[in-house]
Write a protein that holds these residues in place. Structure first.
Motif, short mmCIF file in Angstrom:
data_model
loop_
_atom_site.label_atom_id
_atom_site.label_comp_id
_atom_site.label_asym_id
_atom_site.label_seq_id
_atom_site.Cartn_x
_atom_site.Cartn_y
_atom_site.Cartn_z
N ALA A 101 0.81 -1.22 0.00
CA ALA A 101 0.00 0.00 0.00
C ALA A 101 0.84 1.27 0.00
O ALA A 101 0.46 2.26 -0.64
N LEU A 102 1.99 1.24 0.70
CA LEU A 102 2.73 2.49 0.93
C LEU A 102 4.20 2.44 0.55
O LEU A 102 4.86 3.49 0.55
N PRO A 106 7.30 5.14 3.56
CA PRO A 106 6.18 6.09 3.43
C PRO A 106 6.50 7.40 4.14
O PRO A 106 7.38 7.47 5.01
N ALA A 107 5.76 8.43 3.75
CA ALA A 107 5.93 9.74 4.40
C ALA A 107 5.54 9.64 5.87
O ALA A 107 4.79 8.75 6.28
N LEU A 112 -2.64 4.10 5.92
CA LEU A 112 -3.10 3.08 4.99
C LEU A 112 -4.37 3.56 4.31
O LEU A 112 -5.31 4.02 4.98
N PRO A 113 -4.44 3.50 2.99
CA PRO A 113 -5.65 3.97 2.29
C PRO A 113 -6.84 3.08 2.58
O PRO A 113 -6.70 1.87 2.74
N SER A 114 -8.01 3.68 2.66
CA SER A 114 -9.22 2.91 2.93
C SER A 114 -9.78 2.26 1.68
O SER A 114 -10.59 1.34 1.75
N VAL A 115 -9.32 2.72 0.51
CA VAL A 115 -9.78 2.18 -0.77
C VAL A 115 -8.58 1.67 -1.54
O VAL A 115 -7.55 2.35 -1.62
N ARG A 116 -8.70 0.49 -2.10
CA ARG A 116 -7.60 -0.07 -2.87
C ARG A 116 -7.41 0.70 -4.17
O ARG A 116 -8.35 1.22 -4.76
N ALA A 168 5.66 2.36 12.55
CA ALA A 168 4.50 2.82 13.31
C ALA A 168 3.20 2.33 12.68
O ALA A 168 2.28 1.88 13.38
N ILE A 169 3.11 2.39 11.35
CA ILE A 169 1.91 1.94 10.66
C ILE A 169 1.73 0.43 10.83
O ILE A 169 0.62 -0.06 11.02
N SER A 170 2.83 -0.31 10.79
CA SER A 170 2.78 -1.76 10.98
C SER A 170 2.23 -2.11 12.35
O SER A 170 1.38 -3.00 12.49
#
Length: 214
Positions: A101-102, A106-107, A112-116, A168-170
């Protein structure tokens, strides 16, 4: 420190790359006498020349994710007397999901985007999501105790294979998946000794464990 004995206790220590899981699980396995299990490093996808995880294509990344998921499930099944898992069956899926996704860097404010996205990447992300369903179901069924090891310092590796934002996103995705599966998660913080002592307290409090004499 009092040694904690066990009866078929299945413990997973989870957290993003670089959070200190390996050091903590190694120490905990020694003091609880539970065998330690872990996934192998993600590299060298089958079907071509060996390559690092960073150089893998999207399709190869998914192949490695499935392979590691299988390895973890087999490794855990071979330890019916209980285990300490460095990571969990969710670990590789989380990495694949965030990277697809990123990307690896990533910045800082990325989410994480809600739409693929459309096209081939959308197909890869859909496959990753399906793997996530399998991994989450296994985590819900197969761990007696899940302990989250959060990031409490910067990544030490140079060059860094991922960014701090990726880490952090993970962690956020991992905790959200466990929450949706209604898997209780205990967080341990502090020094290695403080984390170890809190893990011992959690292990001793599990119904399938008991505390021995000092």
């Amino acid at each position: 420190m009092t040694t904690v004995q066990h009866r078929a206790l299945r413990v997973a220590l989870v957290g993003a790359y670089g959070n200190g899981k390996t050091t903590l699980t190694t120490q905990l396995a020694q003091t609880t006498h539970l065998p330690r299990t872990h996934g192998m490093a993600m590299r060298d996808p089958l079907g071509g020349a060996g390559k690092s995880l960073e150089d893998c294509t999207e399709a190869e990344l998914l192949q490695l994710t499935v392979r590691r998921f299988t390895e973890r499930r087999v490794g855990e099944a071979l330890l019916p007397q209980g285990f300490i898992s460095d990571g969990s069956v969710l670990h590789e899926w989380v990495y694949a999901k965030v990277r697809l996704a990123l990307g690896r860097f990533p910045a800082e404010n990325a989410r994480l985007p809600s739409v693929r996205r459309s096209g081939a990447l959308a197909a890869f992300e859909e496959v990753a999501d399906q793997i996530g369903h399998l991994a989450t179901a296994h985590a819900q069924e197969s761990y007696d105790l899940v302990v989250h090891v959060p990031a409490e310092g910067p990544l030490a590796d140079l060059p860094r294979p991922i960014s701090e934002a990726f880490r952090a996103i993970s962690d956020q995705l991992l905790l959200e998946a466990l929450g949706q599966a209604d898997v209780p998660v205990h967080i341990v913080t502090g020094t290695l000794q403080e984390r170890l002592e809190e893990c011992h307290r959690l292990v001793a409090a599990c119904p399938s464990s008991y505390r021995s004499a000092p």
